[in-house]
Enzyme design. Structure first.
Site, PDB file in Angstrom:
ATOM      1  N   ASP A   1       0.804  -1.091  -0.023  1.00  0.00           N
ATOM      2  CA  ASP A   1       0.282   0.296  -0.059  1.00  0.00           C
ATOM      3  C   ASP A   1       0.739   0.960  -0.227  1.00  0.00           C
ATOM      4  OD1 ASP A   1      -2.191  -1.529  -0.061  1.00  0.00           O
ATOM      5  OD2 ASP A   1      -2.083  -1.052   2.597  1.00  0.00           O
TER       6      ASP A   1
ATOM      7  N   ASP B   1       0.373   4.336  -2.534  1.00  0.00           N
ATOM      8  CA  ASP B   1       0.155   5.950  -1.738  1.00  0.00           C
ATOM      9  C   ASP B   1       1.485   6.825  -1.932  1.00  0.00           C
ATOM     10  OD1 ASP B   1      -1.847   5.141  -0.535  1.00  0.00           O
ATOM     11  OD2 ASP B   1      -1.079   4.557   1.458  1.00  0.00           O
TER      12      ASP B   1
ATOM     13  N   SER C   1     -36.698  -3.464 -12.228  1.00  0.00           N
ATOM     14  CA  SER C   1     -36.447  -4.828 -10.780  1.00  0.00           C
ATOM     15  C   SER C   1     -36.852  -6.230 -11.143  1.00  0.00           C
ATOM     16  CB  SER C   1     -36.982  -4.261 -10.228  1.00  0.00           C
ATOM     17  OG  SER C   1     -38.526  -4.310 -10.362  1.00  0.00           O
TER      18      SER C   1
ATOM     19  N   LYS D   1     -26.384 -12.260  -5.819  1.00  0.00           N
ATOM     20  CA  LYS D   1     -27.604 -10.606  -5.884  1.00  0.00           C
ATOM     21  C   LYS D   1     -26.748 -10.177  -4.458  1.00  0.00           C
ATOM     22  CE  LYS D   1     -31.888  -9.676  -5.643  1.00  0.00           C
ATOM     23  NZ  LYS D   1     -31.821  -8.208  -4.103  1.00  0.00           N
TER      24      LYS D   1
ATOM     25  N   GLU E   1     -23.888  -3.250  -8.981  1.00  0.00           N
ATOM     26  CA  GLU E   1     -24.225  -3.003  -7.894  1.00  0.00           C
ATOM     27  C   GLU E   1     -22.915  -2.516  -6.929  1.00  0.00           C
ATOM     28  OE1 GLU E   1     -28.398  -4.366  -4.646  1.00  0.00           O
ATOM     29  OE2 GLU E   1     -27.258  -3.826  -7.414  1.00  0.00           O
TER      30      GLU E   1
ATOM     31  N   CYS F   1     -19.063   5.419  34.678  1.00  0.00           N
ATOM     32  CA  CYS F   1     -18.678   4.406  34.033  1.00  0.00           C
ATOM     33  C   CYS F   1     -18.343   3.747  35.451  1.00  0.00           C
ATOM     34  CB  CYS F   1     -16.350   5.670  34.058  1.00  0.00           C
ATOM     35  SG  CYS F   1     -15.935   4.161  33.675  1.00  0.00           S
TER      36      CYS F   1
ATOM     37  N   CYS G   1     -13.892   3.639  36.053  1.00  0.00           N
ATOM     38  CA  CYS G   1     -13.142   4.286  36.972  1.00  0.00           C
ATOM     39  C   CYS G   1     -14.376   5.779  37.394  1.00  0.00           C
ATOM     40  CB  CYS G   1     -12.692   5.182  36.308  1.00  0.00           C
ATOM     41  SG  CYS G   1     -13.236   6.456  35.407  1.00  0.00           S
TER      42      CYS G   1
END
Length: 665
Positions: free
Chosen positions: A32, A36, A81, A112, A167, A401, A404
Site C-alpha cells: 500500500d 500511496d 427491478s 445477488k 451493484e 463510568c 473508573c
C-alpha cells in the site's frame, strides 16, 4: 513540460495497474505504501500543473469539491427491478413459464449482491457518468462518488461506447471498521452494509465517500452493439477482459435442478463471503432468447431473483453488559441465552446505544427476536411484549463510568455516552491494545491478555512503559517462558524503528486514522515539527478536516502528552518519517515550494503565462489567498485578494518586483 507529461502518463499507468490488481484481482504486486507514494506524487504534479489533470486521473479516487445536491437524470434505458421467488415452487413455475415460451434453456446463476444498483456510462472508453437506479426511469447523478471506487475503471482498454450496470456494495470488513469508528465518535452506526453503501454514495462530499472503501460488481451491459457476446456468460467474460470487476462465483447450469443445487450451496456458504448477498439471480443465458421473451412493464420475463428467507430466532436477554472504548464511548452489549442463527451460535449482540434500547423498549429478562443483520452482526430486533415478565424494568444507562466511576457525559450532537476521565482504566487498556496493533507499532506477541496482566500488575500505565519492560518483569506472567519473553523483548526493540506515521496512529489521537497519520508524517517529517503546527495550517492540508485539525493540535498541546513523547524519545523510539518523500520539481529557491497567488491585471504577460513560468520554477499557484499563502503578485486593479493578503500579512509583490526576480534568474 514534455517530461512532466510523460511522468503523469507513467503514473496513470502504474496506479491503474496497481489498483486493478488490488481491487479487482485481489492480488496486489506492491505494498500500500508504494501506491500511496505514487498517488501523492501525482497529486503534487497536478496541483502545480492542473492542465495535466484529467477526469480519469487516479487522483479523483480521493474525492473532490462537495456538491450542493444531486442532479436527476433520465436513464437511457429504464433500470427495471426483477420479479421475486421465495421458494422452490416459485422457481419451478418460473422455469415452466420459460420452457413453455422458448423451449430448451440454459440458465446463468449469479449471487445477488446486497447493495445499491448503479449504472455506469462509458464514452470512447472513459467513464463519464454514473447514476443510481432511482425509480427505474430517473436516477441521481453520483458520478463523483462513483469515481472514488477503485474497482470502477476510469478508462478501459478499448474506446467503446456503452452502459454497464451493477451493484455498489460495502465489504463486511469496511462496514465493521466504519461502525466501530462511528461508535467511537458517539455517532449512530449503520444498521447493515447495504444502508452504509447507500448512505456513502449519497454523500454530497465525495471525499467522505472515498473514505468509505466501497466496491462494485458489474453484472450486465445495457447496449451490446460493440460487444461480441451472444450469451450472458460471454458478456461477463468480455467485461472481465476490459478490466471490470464481475462476480466470479457465477455458474452456468443446464436446467432447474442445477439452479436449485446452486441455491442450496450458497444458502449454506454465504456466511463465508467477504460481502453480503440477499439471494440468487437466475437469468436465461442466451441473449437472443432474452430478447425474444422481452419485458413486462416492471421487469424482464427472462430473469428472476430468489430471496433468501430472513432468519430470525427467539432467545432470552440475560443481561446488558457495558464496555468502554479507548475514546471513552460506553457501548451496551446484549448478553443472550446461546442460540443458533444463520448457522452460528450467538450469545452476544450489539445494542449500540441507550437511544436504540429505549426506541425498541428492550429490557433485561425479555424474550427477544434476534437476526443476523446482513450476515455479520447479530442484532436484537425487538422484544416480545406478551412474554415480558411482570417485574421487568425500563433499562437506564449508568450515570457514572463502570470502570473508573467518573461521571458520564453526552456531548452535543452525539448519541453515545462518554467517559471523559483521561485516567480511566478501561480506556487506558484499550489505548495500549491499539498502540501495539499491526497498523500502529506492530509489536508481535503483545496481545490483549498480556497487556491486561501488565496493567493489573502495575508494570505499564502508559504506552511509553512498554519500552521500559525487562525480562524480570515478564517472566512471572502467566504462560511466559524464557523464549517467549526473549521474542517479545526483541519485537518491542524492533518496533522502536517504526516510521513516524505508525507512532502517530498508535497514540490514538481522536479522528486520526492511518491515512491522515501518513499525510502528517510525510509533510512535517518529525515530531518536533508537528509540535509547532497550528490548526489553521492543518485545515489547509488535503485529507485533514476541521475536526481532525482541532483534535491534533489540542492533543499535542497537552503537557502530559509532551511528557509522554519525551518518555518515548528517551528510549530511542523513532520520531521521524522514514518513508520516501514525494518527488518535487526543482526550481529557483525564490519560488520553489512557495504557494503563490496571482491577482489583478499584468501588463508584461498574461496571468496564465506567469502561472506557467512559476510552476516551472517549482511554485504552487493557487486561486485563493489563505494563511498558508507565501506570496501574492498583484497587478493593476487587484481587489479582494490583495486586501486579504494585507490582512494576513502575506508578502506582496508588484508586477515590477516579479519581473525583477525573473530577470535575476
Amino acid at each position: 513540460m514534455q517530461d512532466v507529461k510523460k511522468r503523469v502518463e507513467k503514473l496513470h499507468d502504474l496506479l491503474n495497474q496497481y489498483s486493478y490488481e488490488y481491487y479487482v484481482q485481489d492480488n496486489p504486486s506492491v505494498p500500500d505504501s508504494e501506491y500511496d507514494k505514487l498517488l501523492h506524487e501525482l497529486i503534487e504534479i497536478e496541483e502545480k500543473y492542473p492542465e495535466f489533470k484529467s477526469t480519469d486521473s487516479p487522483t479523483v479516487r480521493v474525492g473532490g469539491e462537495a456538491q450542493s445536491s444531486f442532479e436527476k437524470v433520465n436513464h437511457d434505458t429504464p433500470m427495471l427491478s426483477l420479479g421475486n421467488a421465495f421458494n422452490e415452487e416459485d422457481l419451478r413455475k418460473f422455469d415452466q413459464r420459460i420452457r413453455d415460451s422458448i423451449g430448451k434453456v440454459e440458465y446463468m446463476c449469479e449471487l445477488k449482491i446486497d447493495g445499491l444498483a448503479v449504472s455506469l456510462k462509458y464514452e470512447n472508453g472513459r467513464f463519464v457518468q454514473g447514476l443510481t437506479r432511482g425509480d427505474g426511469t430517473t436516477g441521481e447523478d453520483i458520478t463523483e462518488n462513483l469515481r472514488t471506487i477503485h474497482a470502477i475503471p476510469l478508462k478501459i482498454k478499448e474506446p467503446l461506447n456503452f452502459e454497464v450496470r451493477g451493484e455498489a456494495y460495502m465489504p463486511r470488513r469496511s462496514f465493521i471498521h466504519l461502525n466501530n469508528e462511528k461508535e467511537q465518535n458517539g455517532e449512530q452506526p449503520f444498521a447493515n452494509p447495504r444502508n452504509a453503501a447507500a448512505g456513502s454514495l449519497r454523500q454530497l462530499d465525495s471525499k467522505l465517500a472515498a473514505k468509505r472503501k466501497l466496491s462494485v460488481f458489474l453484472y450486465s451491459v445495457n447496449d451490446l452493439t460493440e460487444f461480441n457476446a451472444t450469451t450472458q456468460s460471454e458478456a461477463l467474460e468480455e467485461l472481465d477482459q476490459l478490466g471490470f470487476k464481475t462476480n466470479q462465483e457465477r455458474e452456468r447450469v443446464s436446467d432447474i435442478e442445477g439452479v436449485l443445487n446452486y441455491i442450496e450451496k450458497w444458502t449454506s456458504k454465504r456466511g463465508s463471503l467477504s460481502y453480503d448477498i440477499d439471494g440468487i439471480v437466475i437469468k436465461v443465458n442466451d441473449l437472443s432468447q432474452q430478447e425474444e421473451m422481452g419485458y413486462t412493464q416492471k421487469s424482464p420475463r427472462w430473469a428472476i431473483a430468489y430471496k433468501f428467507p430472513a432468519e430470525e430466532v427467539i432467545t432470552k436477554l440475560l443481561d446488558i453488559e457495558l464496555s468502554i472504548g479507548r475514546t471513552g464511548v460506553v457501548t451496551p452489549t446484549a448478553i443472550l441465552e446461546p442460540v443458533k442463527v444463520a448457522g452460528t451460535t450467538v450469545s452476544r449482540a450489539s445494542l449500540h446505544n441507550e437511544d436504540l434500547i429505549h426506541e425498541r423498549d428492550i429490557r433485561i429478562g425479555d424474550s427477544v427476536v434476534i437476526k443476523k443483520a446482513g450476515d455479520i452482526i447479530p442484532e436484537v430486533v425487538k422484544s416480545i411484549l406478551d412474554r415480558r415478565p411482570n417485574e421487568s424494568e425500563i433499562y437506564h444507562m449508568p450515570t457514572h463510568c463502570p470502570s473508573c466511576g467518573h461521571e458520564l457525559v453526552r456531548i452535543e450532537g452525539e448519541v453515545a455516552l462518554r467517559c471523559i476521565n483521561p485516567k480511566c482504566q478501561a480506556q487506558l487498556i484499550e489505548g495500549l491494545i491499539h498502540f501495539v496493533s499491526r497498523q500502529a507499532m506492530n509489536i508481535d506477541g503483545l496481545g490483549t491478555k498480556i497487556i491486561h496482566q501488565l496493567y493489573e500488575n502495575q508494570l505499564i500505565k502508559d504506552v511509553a512503559d512498554i519500552f521500559y519492560l525487562k525480562e524480570e518483569d515478564l517472566l512471572p506472567l502467566e504462560r511466559m517462558g524464557k523464549k517467549k519473553v526473549d521474542n517479545l523483548l526483541l519485537a518491542i526493540e524492533k518496533s522502536k524503528e517504526q516510521s513516524l506515521e505508525h507512532l502517530l496512529f498508535g497514540l490514538g489521537i481522536r479522528h486520526l486514522g492511518v491515512k491522515a497519520s501518513q499525510v502528517l508524517a510525510e509533510r512535517y517529517e518529525t515530531m518536533d515539527q508537528l509540535f509547532k503546527v497550528t490548526e489553521s495550517e492543518l485545515i489547509e492540508i488535503q485529507d485533514i478536516g476541521d475536526k481532525l485539525a482541532q483534535s491534533v493540535v489540542t492533543y499535542l498541546e497537552n503537557s502530559d502528552i509532551r511528557s509522554l513523547i519525551e518518555k518515548l524519545s528517551n528510549k530511542n523510539v523513532n520520531m521521524s518519517y522514514k518513508g520516501i518523500k514525494t518527488t518535487e520539481i526543482e526550481g529557483h529557491p525564490d519560488f520553489s515550494g512557495k504557494t503563490i497567488v496571482l491577482t489583478g491585471k499584468l501588463e508584461q504577460m498574461t496571468r496564465n503565462e506567469a502561472s506557467e513560468w512559476l510552476k516551472m520554477q517549482g511554485a504552487k499557484v493557487t486561486s485563493s489567498v489563505t494563511k498558508s499563502t507565501d506570496i501574492v503578485i498583484a497587478g493593476a486593479d487587484a481587489g479582494s485578494k490583495l486586501a486579504k493578503a494585507e490582512k494576513y500579512g502575506t508578502e506582496i509583490w508588484t508586477e515590477a518586483a516579479f519581473i525583477e526576480k525573473q530577470n535575476g534568474i
